[in-house]
Motif scaffolding. Structure first.
Motif, PDB file in Angstrom:
ATOM      1  N   ARG A 191      49.985  26.339  21.692  1.00 41.92           N
ATOM      2  CA  ARG A 191      49.701  24.973  21.229  1.00 41.92           C
ATOM      3  C   ARG A 191      48.428  24.923  20.380  1.00 41.92           C
ATOM      4  NH1 ARG A 191      49.670  22.646  26.406  1.00 41.92           N
ATOM      5  NH2 ARG A 191      51.632  23.375  27.204  1.00 41.92           N
ATOM      6  N   GLN A 215      51.249  29.200  26.869  1.00 43.11           N
ATOM      7  CA  GLN A 215      51.584  27.879  26.316  1.00 43.11           C
ATOM      8  C   GLN A 215      50.358  27.221  25.683  1.00 43.11           C
ATOM      9  OE1 GLN A 215      52.353  28.887  29.445  1.00 43.11           O
ATOM     10  NE2 GLN A 215      54.581  28.987  29.400  1.00 43.11           N
ATOM     11  N   GLN A 216      49.221  27.286  26.357  1.00 42.07           N
ATOM     12  CA  GLN A 216      48.005  26.696  25.797  1.00 42.07           C
ATOM     13  C   GLN A 216      47.592  27.403  24.509  1.00 42.07           C
ATOM     14  OE1 GLN A 216      45.626  27.319  29.302  1.00 42.07           O
ATOM     15  NE2 GLN A 216      45.521  25.118  29.737  1.00 42.07           N
TER      16      GLN A 216
END
Length: 72
Positions: free
Chosen positions: A30, A26-27
């Protein structure tokens, strides 16, 4: 996304990018989204998918850095 391999390819590249910088998936997504890496992958998929995943990660590092990213 007509090519059936685009999503698995994007997934592999995002995961490899995350592993390189010790980020969660997810990081990593993003970060790549915010600094135009995902856009670059989508626009240049026809060329990028012929390269190694490591080469794609290196390209993403350069693109994100150019767009204000500070990982590297």
């Amino acid at each position: 996304m007509a090519d059936q391999y685009k999503i698995p390819y994007f997934n592999a590249v995002v995961r490899a990018f995350g592993e390189r910088f010790k980020l969660t998936v997810q990081q990593a997504f993003r970060y790549l989204y915010n600094f135009k890496g995902i856009h670059f992958l989508e626009r240049n998929y026809d060329v990028e998918h012929t390269l190694s995943i490591e080469d794609a990660v290196e390209d993403l590092i350069l693109i994100c850095k150019k767009n204000g990213g500070e990982l590297a």
